[in-house]
Scaffold this motif. Structure first.
Motif, PDB file in Angstrom:
ATOM      1  N   SER A 191      -6.790  -7.327  -5.563  1.00 18.56           N
ATOM      2  CA  SER A 191      -6.931  -6.678  -4.260  1.00 18.56           C
ATOM      3  C   SER A 191      -5.620  -6.053  -3.800  1.00 18.56           C
ATOM      4  O   SER A 191      -5.591  -4.916  -3.312  1.00 18.56           O
ATOM      5  CB  SER A 191      -7.425  -7.687  -3.219  1.00 18.56           C
ATOM      6  OG  SER A 191      -8.687  -8.198  -3.563  1.00 18.56           O
ATOM      7  N   SER A 227     -12.043  -7.260   1.689  1.00 17.83           N
ATOM      8  CA  SER A 227     -12.400  -7.066   0.280  1.00 17.83           C
ATOM      9  C   SER A 227     -13.569  -7.969  -0.119  1.00 17.83           C
ATOM     10  O   SER A 227     -14.479  -7.543  -0.851  1.00 17.83           O
ATOM     11  CB  SER A 227     -11.183  -7.357  -0.611  1.00 17.83           C
ATOM     12  OG  SER A 227     -10.112  -6.481  -0.311  1.00 17.83           O
ATOM     13  N   LEU A 264      -4.773  -2.941  -6.033  1.00 19.41           N
ATOM     14  CA  LEU A 264      -5.590  -1.784  -5.653  1.00 19.41           C
ATOM     15  C   LEU A 264      -5.124  -1.180  -4.331  1.00 19.41           C
ATOM     16  O   LEU A 264      -5.066   0.046  -4.180  1.00 19.41           O
ATOM     17  CB  LEU A 264      -7.066  -2.194  -5.563  1.00 19.41           C
ATOM     18  CG  LEU A 264      -7.742  -2.564  -6.884  1.00 19.41           C
ATOM     19  CD1 LEU A 264      -9.164  -3.038  -6.634  1.00 19.41           C
ATOM     20  CD2 LEU A 264      -7.739  -1.375  -7.843  1.00 19.41           C
ATOM     21  N   ASP A 265      -4.774  -2.037  -3.376  1.00 23.33           N
ATOM     22  CA  ASP A 265      -4.259  -1.540  -2.107  1.00 23.33           C
ATOM     23  C   ASP A 265      -2.921  -0.828  -2.295  1.00 23.33           C
ATOM     24  O   ASP A 265      -2.632   0.177  -1.643  1.00 23.33           O
ATOM     25  CB  ASP A 265      -4.102  -2.705  -1.128  1.00 23.33           C
ATOM     26  CG  ASP A 265      -3.653  -2.244   0.242  1.00 23.33           C
ATOM     27  OD1 ASP A 265      -4.446  -1.611   0.952  1.00 23.33           O
ATOM     28  OD2 ASP A 265      -2.481  -2.519   0.603  1.00 23.33           O
ATOM     29  N   TRP A 266      -2.105  -1.344  -3.203  1.00 22.39           N
ATOM     30  CA  TRP A 266      -0.818  -0.710  -3.507  1.00 22.39           C
ATOM     31  C   TRP A 266      -1.017   0.668  -4.138  1.00 22.39           C
ATOM     32  O   TRP A 266      -0.328   1.637  -3.794  1.00 22.39           O
ATOM     33  CB  TRP A 266      -0.026  -1.625  -4.439  1.00 22.39           C
ATOM     34  CG  TRP A 266       1.258  -1.041  -4.954  1.00 22.39           C
ATOM     35  CD1 TRP A 266       2.082  -0.169  -4.308  1.00 22.39           C
ATOM     36  CD2 TRP A 266       1.853  -1.292  -6.222  1.00 22.39           C
ATOM     37  NE1 TRP A 266       3.165   0.131  -5.093  1.00 22.39           N
ATOM     38  CE2 TRP A 266       3.049  -0.541  -6.282  1.00 22.39           C
ATOM     39  CE3 TRP A 266       1.505  -2.092  -7.306  1.00 22.39           C
ATOM     40  CZ2 TRP A 266       3.886  -0.549  -7.387  1.00 22.39           C
ATOM     41  CZ3 TRP A 266       2.337  -2.113  -8.400  1.00 22.39           C
ATOM     42  CH2 TRP A 266       3.510  -1.354  -8.436  1.00 22.39           C
ATOM     43  N   LEU A 267      -1.988   0.780  -5.049  1.00 20.44           N
ATOM     44  CA  LEU A 267      -2.257   2.067  -5.677  1.00 20.44           C
ATOM     45  C   LEU A 267      -2.807   3.082  -4.684  1.00 20.44           C
ATOM     46  O   LEU A 267      -2.537   4.293  -4.805  1.00 20.44           O
ATOM     47  CB  LEU A 267      -3.243   1.885  -6.843  1.00 20.44           C
ATOM     48  CG  LEU A 267      -2.735   1.056  -8.030  1.00 20.44           C
ATOM     49  CD1 LEU A 267      -3.843   0.859  -9.051  1.00 20.44           C
ATOM     50  CD2 LEU A 267      -1.522   1.716  -8.671  1.00 20.44           C
ATOM     51  N   ASN A 268      -3.559   2.612  -3.700  1.00 15.97           N
ATOM     52  CA  ASN A 268      -4.131   3.529  -2.708  1.00 15.97           C
ATOM     53  C   ASN A 268      -3.114   3.974  -1.670  1.00 15.97           C
ATOM     54  O   ASN A 268      -3.056   5.151  -1.297  1.00 15.97           O
ATOM     55  CB  ASN A 268      -5.328   2.867  -2.018  1.00 15.97           C
ATOM     56  CG  ASN A 268      -6.490   2.670  -2.957  1.00 15.97           C
ATOM     57  OD1 ASN A 268      -6.691   3.457  -3.888  1.00 15.97           O
ATOM     58  ND2 ASN A 268      -7.270   1.618  -2.735  1.00 15.97           N
ATOM     59  N   SER A 269      -2.298   3.038  -1.191  1.00 18.41           N
ATOM     60  CA  SER A 269      -1.343   3.350  -0.123  1.00 18.41           C
ATOM     61  C   SER A 269       0.030   3.757  -0.623  1.00 18.41           C
ATOM     62  O   SER A 269       0.846   4.264   0.137  1.00 18.41           O
ATOM     63  CB  SER A 269      -1.197   2.144   0.815  1.00 18.41           C
ATOM     64  OG  SER A 269      -0.704   1.027   0.102  1.00 18.41           O
ATOM     65  N   ARG A 270       0.308   3.505  -1.912  1.00 17.82           N
ATOM     66  CA  ARG A 270       1.601   3.832  -2.529  1.00 17.82           C
ATOM     67  C   ARG A 270       2.775   3.087  -1.901  1.00 17.82           C
ATOM     68  O   ARG A 270       3.917   3.545  -1.965  1.00 17.82           O
ATOM     69  CB  ARG A 270       1.863   5.347  -2.453  1.00 17.82           C
ATOM     70  CG  ARG A 270       0.861   6.187  -3.207  1.00 17.82           C
ATOM     71  CD  ARG A 270       0.927   5.894  -4.695  1.00 17.82           C
ATOM     72  NE  ARG A 270      -0.074   6.663  -5.434  1.00 17.82           N
ATOM     73  CZ  ARG A 270      -0.254   6.571  -6.753  1.00 17.82           C
ATOM     74  NH1 ARG A 270       0.476   5.705  -7.440  1.00 17.82           N
ATOM     75  NH2 ARG A 270      -1.170   7.294  -7.350  1.00 17.82           N
TER      76      ARG A 270
END
Length: 321
Positions: A30, A287, A33-39
């Motif tokens: 989780s 999530s 995925l949040d890191w990949l979305n928000s950078r």
């Protein structure tokens, strides 16, 4: 009867380890995925991912040792291999406790309202000092895990069904066990307990403030504070139980049955601790709700199809009649 009790503890420990493994994989996934979305990664998320990663490897160690004990395998080809594996397990165990300790500190810093300039500076510097904190905690965990594993000969270990008389190992190696236990278990417990104590006091102050400003005692703000109070209290009870269980497990203060109970506590604590962390994290709860909605959607989409097939069968039967 003894074998039955031992098998019961092995099944329970393996179940809790598997549950904890799944939960911590979910936490890591989780946050990634949040890191990949928000950078970007927040300090709290860095700690959560580090804690989840340490516990994933820790549960792998637990499951390996349970499997080794149940199947009576000679999983260690040499004494050095056993030492290396114990160092790795203690490193993951100690580091998870240190990361959980810093989470308690971060919770308190996040919720409390500071008037002290030093505490305000510490709060503002958290994004910059998070990486050094993680690195120093890992170095401390590895150092004392190494000291414990490579200086203790063969202690009675319920994990691997190894039993050595106390007077041959425990009394001579106490000087290595005490520093490792102190910095690996007691220091994280002490700092976490102090943080939880101040956090509970802060929550009580907030609750009194909410009650004064609201006539309704069922306001959402009050319920949120009460939920946080229950979570912190539960975490403190779990921390205390884990400290006591580890004390009995490491220092051979009890019988084989009591060591089985202690071993079960060691497996249960990180799993349940991760569950409580999820319940207190809004992002992780969202999530879980999304996953549950997807599961419900799959079941709902299957129900009309089955009903349609039943109705079509009824129509064909009536037509044949």
């Amino acid at each position: 009867m003894v074998c039955t009790k031992s098998s019961l503890f092995e099944v329970l420990a393996a179940s809790m380890s598997t549950l904890g493994l799944i939960i911590n994989i979910f936490i890591i996934t989780s946050n990634v995925l949040d890191w990949l979305n928000s950078r970007k990664v927040k300090p709290y998320d860095k700690l959560m991912m580090s804690l989840g990663l340490a516990r994933v490897f820790l549960f792998f160690c637990f499951l390996f040792r349970i499997f080794n004990r149940v199947c009576e395998l000679n999983a260690y080809p040499s004494i050095v291999a056993r030492w290396v594996f114990r160092t790795a397990q203690l490193f993951f165990d100690f580091s998870s406790l240190w990361f959980a300790m810093w989470l308690c500190v971060l919770y308190y810093v996040k919720i409390a309202v500071f008037k002290n300039t030093l505490l305000l500076r510490f709060e503002l510097s958290i994004p910059h000092i998070m990486l050094p904190i993680l690195l120093k905690s890992s170095v401390i965990s590895f150092t004392f895990g190494f000291i414990f594993a490579f200086n203790i000969r063969e202690t009675s270990d319920i994990m691997d069904a190894v039993y050595v008389p106390i007077n041959e190992s425990f009394s001579k190696d106490l000087k290595f066990m005490l520093p490792s236990y102190f910095f690996g278990h007691f220091v994280p417990f002490l700092v976490s307990s102090v943080s939880n104590f101040f956090l509970i006091g802060t929550i009580f102050i907030h609750i009194r403030h909410v009650k004064k400003n609201n006539t309704s005692f069922t306001s959402p703000n009050l319920e949120a504070h009460l939920s946080a109070l229950r979570s912190v209290s539960l975490l403190q009870i779990m921390n205390t139980s884990n400290l006591i269980g580890t004390l009995f497990f490491r220092f051979d203060f009890c019988t084989a049955l009591s060591k089985n109970i202690s071993f079960l506590i060691l497996n249960t604590y990180p799993a349940l601790h991760s569950v409580v962390l999820i319940t207190g994290n809004a992002k992780l709860k969202r999530s879980i709700y999304k996953i549950l909605d997807c599961v419900r959607g799959c079941f709902k989409s299957e129900i009309p199809i089955s009903i349609y097939h039943l109705e079509s069968k009824k129509e064909t039967v009536t037509q044949q009649k």
